[in-house]
Design a protein around this motif. Structure first.
Motif, PDB file in Angstrom:
ATOM      1  N   THR A 199       0.834  -1.206   0.000  1.00  0.00           N
ATOM      2  CA  THR A 199       0.000   0.000   0.000  1.00  0.00           C
ATOM      3  C   THR A 199       0.865   1.251   0.000  1.00  0.00           C
ATOM      4  O   THR A 199       0.624   2.186  -0.763  1.00  0.00           O
ATOM      5  CB  THR A 199      -0.903   0.024   1.248  1.00  0.00           C
ATOM      6  OG1 THR A 199      -1.599  -1.200   1.316  1.00  0.00           O
ATOM      7  CG2 THR A 199      -1.874   1.174   1.182  1.00  0.00           C
ATOM      8  N   GLY A 202      -4.589  -0.435  -2.411  1.00  0.00           N
ATOM      9  CA  GLY A 202      -3.690  -0.964  -1.397  1.00  0.00           C
ATOM     10  C   GLY A 202      -4.456  -1.599  -0.256  1.00  0.00           C
ATOM     11  O   GLY A 202      -4.133  -2.703   0.187  1.00  0.00           O
ATOM     12  N   ILE A 203      -5.514  -0.919   0.193  1.00  0.00           N
ATOM     13  CA  ILE A 203      -6.279  -1.458   1.316  1.00  0.00           C
ATOM     14  C   ILE A 203      -7.019  -2.715   0.880  1.00  0.00           C
ATOM     15  O   ILE A 203      -7.061  -3.717   1.609  1.00  0.00           O
ATOM     16  CB  ILE A 203      -7.228  -0.385   1.882  1.00  0.00           C
ATOM     17  CG1 ILE A 203      -6.382   0.693   2.552  1.00  0.00           C
ATOM     18  CG2 ILE A 203      -8.188  -0.992   2.902  1.00  0.00           C
ATOM     19  CD1 ILE A 203      -7.159   1.882   3.024  1.00  0.00           C
ATOM     20  N   THR A 256      -4.550  -5.418   0.941  1.00  0.00           N
ATOM     21  CA  THR A 256      -4.245  -5.824   2.314  1.00  0.00           C
ATOM     22  C   THR A 256      -5.357  -6.711   2.872  1.00  0.00           C
ATOM     23  O   THR A 256      -5.082  -7.731   3.526  1.00  0.00           O
ATOM     24  CB  THR A 256      -4.079  -4.584   3.210  1.00  0.00           C
ATOM     25  OG1 THR A 256      -3.205  -3.682   2.556  1.00  0.00           O
ATOM     26  CG2 THR A 256      -3.523  -4.952   4.558  1.00  0.00           C
TER      27      THR A 256
END
Lengths: 201, 190
Positions: free
Chosen positions: A47, A136-137, A140
């Protein structure tokens, strides 16, 4: 350009969530998700690189000649990967050791280059940051979920901050297949299947 | 003898795709047809051997000598990117037949993590020059072997009736898992 900032951010969380919707950047997904902790650590490192490189690419998008743009993007990404590498060596050394070769390999993670090419080189700075953050989140979360499933069935534990928490009782037989390489492929395939099922309704 | 053991372990036991999980994007992306899989496999063998050798030289005689280890990521990706570009231009001029065969796969190799990964493994394992050469070549052969086997299976699966949510990438991943399980059998060999 009808999408608002919030939508740019949110599309990374479900609509185009990597690596499920965009089948890119599979290698770290498969390799580091033996535990939840590794997965989330890898996700956060990616991220950081995504947001920073998206920001810089979008700032420089009018200066970079289109013929050598891929090379320029790669240099920008490699710079931020080096930053992450050094930061992790300083502040998260045990995690750095566990992720090992996959930290420098963020450079060749197709998601990062893909977002630079497909989004940041065509959009403004704020939008690019929102896009990078969302992707990015999303990445993740995917890594965290996959890591949780694999660790739960493979070891019967969930690890947070270096301390494994026993979820199943002592009579649980670990399903070692899940933490090995084949389990990673099968598990990701089945999760993709579940997402397709949920999406089709 | 050591080199033979190294080669076998790189091709079969530590297969770059199925045991080390590197280079999976082209593994999924180019395995739908046998022809593209073969093209990709040859392109990777070609580039990986050259990249392995050149990055080894760069690392030993430039980075390690001057204490620039922290620049390794940037240096390696630059070497690989320029190498791919150079190989592409060279083939276009001198061996057009091969260039036409490899075609679009050459530029894609820049972001193939198998190439970068093998270069990093060579350095991390502190291989000598010949060992690095052997391991680069064997990893590349292992990549090609797994990719071509996988493409063969995927062509057959196209004819099978797969439940709708499992179609395409999903079933491909499950197949890759089973293929990876078969490669596990080699683990006791060396």
């Amino acid at each position: 350009m009808a999408k608002s900032l919030a939508q740019e951010f949110a599309k990374g969380l479900w609509e185009e969530i990597p690596p499920f919707r965009l089948v890119l950047g599979l290698c770290p997904v498969l390799a580091v998700t033996k535990t939840v902790e590794n997965g989330i650590g890898m996700g956060l490192a990616t991220t950081f690189v995504l947001v920073c490189s998206n920001m810089l690419v979008s700032m420089l998008r009018k200066i970079i000649p289109s013929k050598v743009r891929i090379a320029c993007f790669i240099i920008i990404i490699a710079t931020f990967v080096t930053v992450v590498e050094l930061l992790m060596q300083a502040f998260a050394y045990p995690l750095f050791l566990k992720l090992g070769i996959f930290i420098p390999l963020i450079v060749v993670n197709c998601i990062v280059l893909g977002r630079s090419e497909a989004f940041a080189s065509k959009n403004g700075v704020v939008r690019s940051i929102a896009d990078g953050l969302g992707m990015g989140i999303g990445f993740t979360i995917s890594l965290g979920c996959l890591g949780a499933v694999r660790e739960l069935f493979g070891n019967g534990t969930l690890t947070f901050w270096e301390t494994p928490i026993q979820i199943f009782g002592p009579s649980f037989q670990p399903f070692a297949f899940m933490v090995e390489a084949p389990g990673a492929f099968v598990c990701l395939g089945l999760m993709l299947c579940l997402m397709n099922l949920a999406g089709s309704k | 003898m050591d080199y033979i053991i190294l080669a076998i372990s790189c091709i079969l036991i530590n297969n770059i795709l199925l045991a080390q999980y590197l280079g999976n994007c082209p593994f999924m992306g180019t395995s739908k047809k046998m022809e593209t899989a073969v093209g990709m496999a040859f392109a990777v063998v070609f580039v990986l051997v050259m990249a392995g050798v050149i990055t080894w030289i760069v690392n030993t005689y430039v980075l390690a000598k001057f204490g620039l280890d922290y620049l390794r990521t940037i240096a390696f990706i630059l070497v690989i990117a320029s190498l791919v570009q150079f190989v592409e231009m060279f083939l276009k001029k001198s061996i057009p037949a091969l260039y036409a065969g490899l075609g679009i796969f050459l530029p894609l190799i820049t972001t193939n993590c198998a190439v970068m990964g093998v270069c990093l493994i060579n350095v991390n394992e502190e291989y000598t020059f010949v060992q690095a050469l052997v391991s680069s070549f064997s990893y590349a052969v292992g990549f090609g072997l797994a990719l071509i086997l996988f493409a063969g299976v995927r062509e057959r699966v196209l004819l099978a009736r797969v439940p709708k949510p499992l179609q395409d990438t999903s079933i491909a991943l499950v197949i890759a898992g089973i293929l990876s399980l078969t490669f596990f059998a080699f683990k006791g060999m060396v």
